[in-house]
Design an enzyme around this catalytic site. Structure first.
Site, mmCIF file in Angstrom:
data_model
loop_
_atom_site.group_PDB
_atom_site.id
_atom_site.type_symbol
_atom_site.label_atom_id
_atom_site.label_comp_id
_atom_site.label_asym_id
_atom_site.label_seq_id
_atom_site.Cartn_x
_atom_site.Cartn_y
_atom_site.Cartn_z
ATOM 1 N N ASN A 298 9.157 2.072 2.550
ATOM 2 C CA ASN A 298 7.907 1.772 3.435
ATOM 3 C C ASN A 298 7.015 2.872 3.588
ATOM 4 O O ASN A 298 6.179 2.819 4.942
ATOM 5 C CB ASN A 298 8.435 1.101 4.670
ATOM 6 C CG ASN A 298 8.691 -0.131 4.370
ATOM 7 O OD1 ASN A 298 10.250 -0.155 4.656
ATOM 8 N ND2 ASN A 298 8.855 -0.807 4.385
ATOM 9 N N LYS B 69 17.051 -0.274 -5.129
ATOM 10 C CA LYS B 69 16.239 0.280 -5.783
ATOM 11 C C LYS B 69 16.391 1.894 -5.329
ATOM 12 O O LYS B 69 16.302 2.862 -6.228
ATOM 13 C CB LYS B 69 14.605 0.107 -4.603
ATOM 14 C CG LYS B 69 13.830 0.939 -5.144
ATOM 15 C CD LYS B 69 12.625 0.781 -4.712
ATOM 16 C CE LYS B 69 12.375 1.511 -3.149
ATOM 17 N NZ LYS B 69 11.073 1.854 -2.810
ATOM 18 N N HIS C 252 4.938 -1.992 -6.704
ATOM 19 C CA HIS C 252 4.334 -2.442 -7.982
ATOM 20 C C HIS C 252 5.585 -3.154 -8.772
ATOM 21 O O HIS C 252 4.357 -4.030 -9.638
ATOM 22 C CB HIS C 252 3.941 -0.997 -8.076
ATOM 23 C CG HIS C 252 3.653 -0.299 -7.650
ATOM 24 N ND1 HIS C 252 1.743 -0.919 -6.757
ATOM 25 C CD2 HIS C 252 3.289 1.451 -6.304
ATOM 26 C CE1 HIS C 252 0.925 0.010 -6.336
ATOM 27 N NE2 HIS C 252 2.788 1.596 -6.351
#
Length: 222
Positions: free
Chosen positions: A41, A129, A149
């Site tokens: 974030n 991730k 993205h």
């Protein structure tokens, strides 16, 4: 063409367009793990400022692990969400120490990618991730990290089911692409997302993938 063929064509087109990407020198696995937790974030610049501040204030990861919680929070404040990330980092470091007797996690290199991922995601705050980034960029193991993205662009291109989550997209993309393409494809798709295929205002006329893109076809060819 099928999805695997399309994914490979996307990768090859981006290599032609951007060139072969080079990221920074690999970090030790424990450093990469902490850095990636900090990156959640926030942007790369704020992550790096916080990571460097943490390393400057504490000489070792053991010192971070054993420090006063408020001192860690203050050091990483530039990364945002410091009140969450500080305790999270310290808890992960403590758990690793309890399990391994120290903070060297290079042993993951001796496991399969699936086993290494399973070991990493057992810690609170370490998702697919984060695990994939540690594997790909620190341990040179095949993994395809999916950030915002990549999730956005694979959706626009039609490379994944529309409602597939980011966590599910990791394995999906790994199945579509050959392992040797994971590193450059990951970095070039992120670059495409930052420079051209932006979230709010995609610059479609500048994109090298318009003939492969479901979003472009639906938006411009009606």
């Amino acid at each position: 063409m099928d999805l695997a063929e399309k994914a490979l064509k996307v990768h090859e087109r981006l290599i032609d367009f951007f060139g072969y990407p080079e990221w920074r020198n690999p970090l030790p696995a424990i450093d990469e793990l902490v850095s990636t937790i900090l990156s959640q974030n926030t942007n790369d610049t704020n992550r790096d400022v916080a990571f460097n501040a943490l390393r400057e204030k504490f000489p070792t990861w053991e010192a971070v692990r054993d420090a006063d919680e408020e001192d860690v929070i203050e050091a990483i404040r530039p990364a945002g969400l410091a009140n969450q990330k500080g305790p999270r980092i310290q808890n992960v470091l403590r758990q690793i120490t309890e399990m391994r007797g120290g903070l060297d996690i290079s042993f993951l290199k001796d496991l399969s990618p699936e086993e290494a991922t399973k070991w990493l995601v057992q810690f609170k705050g370490v998702g697919p991730k984060t695990a994939a980034i540690v594997l790909q960029f620190s341990l040179d193991m095949p993994a395809f990290p999916v950030d915002t993205h990549i999730h956005r662009i694979t959706g626009r291109l039609g490379l994944r089911p529309e409602k597939m989550s980011a966590d599910q997209t990791h394995k999906h993309m790994e199945a579509l692409l050959p392992p040797e393409t994971y590193y450059p494809a990951h970095l070039n798709i992120i670059r495409l997302g930052r420079e051209i295929c932006k979230a709010r205002s995609p610059q479609c006329p500048q994109c090298p993938l318009t003939d492969l893109c479901k979003y472009y076809s639906e938006t411009y060819n009606q």
